[in-house]
Design an enzyme around this catalytic site. Structure first.
Site: not given
Ligand SMILES: CSC[C@H]1O[C@H](OP(=O)(O)O)[C@H](O)[C@@H]1O
Length: 337
Positions: A53, A228, A239
């Site tokens: 994460g 991200d 993702k």
């Protein structure tokens, strides 16, 4: 909102002389903790997805620098080693740059610990604020679909996209929650469902391949995901599978929300083309839970992130505010440069 009722997992815990990490590879079967006393152990934990994460790996890396200082290790190699652990989530580089500037200012191990704790505390505060901002965009009675895990496990606590879902459920705006299983590592199936069940939030798991069919049914009004790295024009790396969700959402008139702290925004990266996409071991695709599921001799291609173009995003929510219909100008107005 009652944060204690909805958010109880803390996967990254500083213990004064070591870092305690909840091993996310084993969830939900087993809650096992791993203790790291050296920056190299933290680097390995990030690379091997013990901790994962985007915000959580930045926080863990910051504590890795504190460990290096406590152990009297050379700090430049420790920073370089931690930086190379994973390439896509910019929170890792952002946190290390913050630690580096404290080192340059002469900080000792104790002062570095203060900085790492600040990074962790600021992330929790940002998530709670984003939860309110994002939930306010959702009409009462809505259904939502999320992807991967963006909850307490992926952050300092509460979560990004999952934080918006927590706030939306608590505020009576969200009636239905769906989570995609997120092949191949199954962050959605293993981690998001774990968090939602612990919170007592009713949710239904779907196969990733059921997403477009779900959207067509009218059950979901928003897709809500984390990020991200968000480039200067609003293109968003998240993702693998996020891009196809955004395409399907636009086709079905479902809105698409990205939720991430400002530490995920990278104004030095002009657009999604310039974002490095992490490639992981094909074995993650060829086996499930260590058990080979694909015929021997088969090969696989395993990019673990993709880029959703800004044009498919209805709203980017950060703790600095909501950017609707993101583009370079709107991003610049909030983040400068
Ligand atoms: C709020 S976490 C952001 C992000 O991190 C995940 O990737 P991974 O499990 O590989 O570390 C995923 O892309 C989440 O959306």
């Amino acid at each position: 909102m009652d944060y204690d009722r909805y958010d109880r997992v803390r996967a990254v815990q500083w213990q004064g002389d070591h870092l305690r990490l909840l091993d996310q590879r084993l969830l939900p079967r087993e809650e096992r903790w791993i203790d790291c006393s050296h920056a190299a152990e933290v680097t390995r934990a990030i690379r091997d997805l013990v901790v994962r994460g985007a915000p959580a790996i930045g926080i863990a890396a910051a504590w890795g620098v504190v460990l290096a200082a406590q152990q009297g290790e050379a700090l430049d190699p420790a920073l370089a080693m931690l930086r190379a652990a994973r390439p896509t989530a910019v929170n890792l580089m952002w946190a290390l740059d913050r630690m580096k500037s404290r080192i340059a200012a002469g900080a000792d191990a104790a002062a570095l610990a203060v900085e790492a704790q600040a990074i962790q505390d600021e992330d929790l505060a940002a998530n709670r604020h984003m939860g309110e901002l994002g939930a306010a965009l959702i009409a009462p009675g809505s259904g939502v679909l999320t992807h991967c895990n963006t909850g307490s496990l992926a952050t300092a606590g509460f979560g990004t996209a999952l934080g918006v879902i927590r706030a939306g459920v608590a505020g009576g705006r969200i009636d239905r929650v769906y989570a995609g299983e997120t092949r191949p590592w199954q962050q959605g199936a293993r981690l998001t469902m774990y968090e939602l069940v612990r919170d007592g939030i009713p949710a239904r798991l779907i196969a990733d391949s059921a997403a477009a069919h779900l959207m067509k049914s009218g059950e979901v009004q928003w897709v809500i995901v984390g990020a991200d790295r968000i480039a200067a024009n609003g293109d968003t790396a998240n993702k693998i599978g996020t891009y196809q969700l955004a395409i399907a959402a636009r086709h079905h008139g479902v809105k698409f929300m990205v939720v991430a702290p400002s530490s995920t925004v990278d104004m030095a990266t002009p657009d999604g083309e310039a974002i490095e996409i992490e490639m992981r071991d094909p074995a993650e695709l060829l086996a499930t839970a260590g058990q080979r599921t694909v015929v021997e001799g088969a090969e696989a291609w395993n990019p673990v992130f993709d880029v959703t173009p800004a044009g498919l995003i209805d709203a980017i929510v950060t703790e600095r505010g909501v950017i609707e219909h993101p583009n370079a100008l709107a991003m610049q107005a909030v983040f400068g440069r």
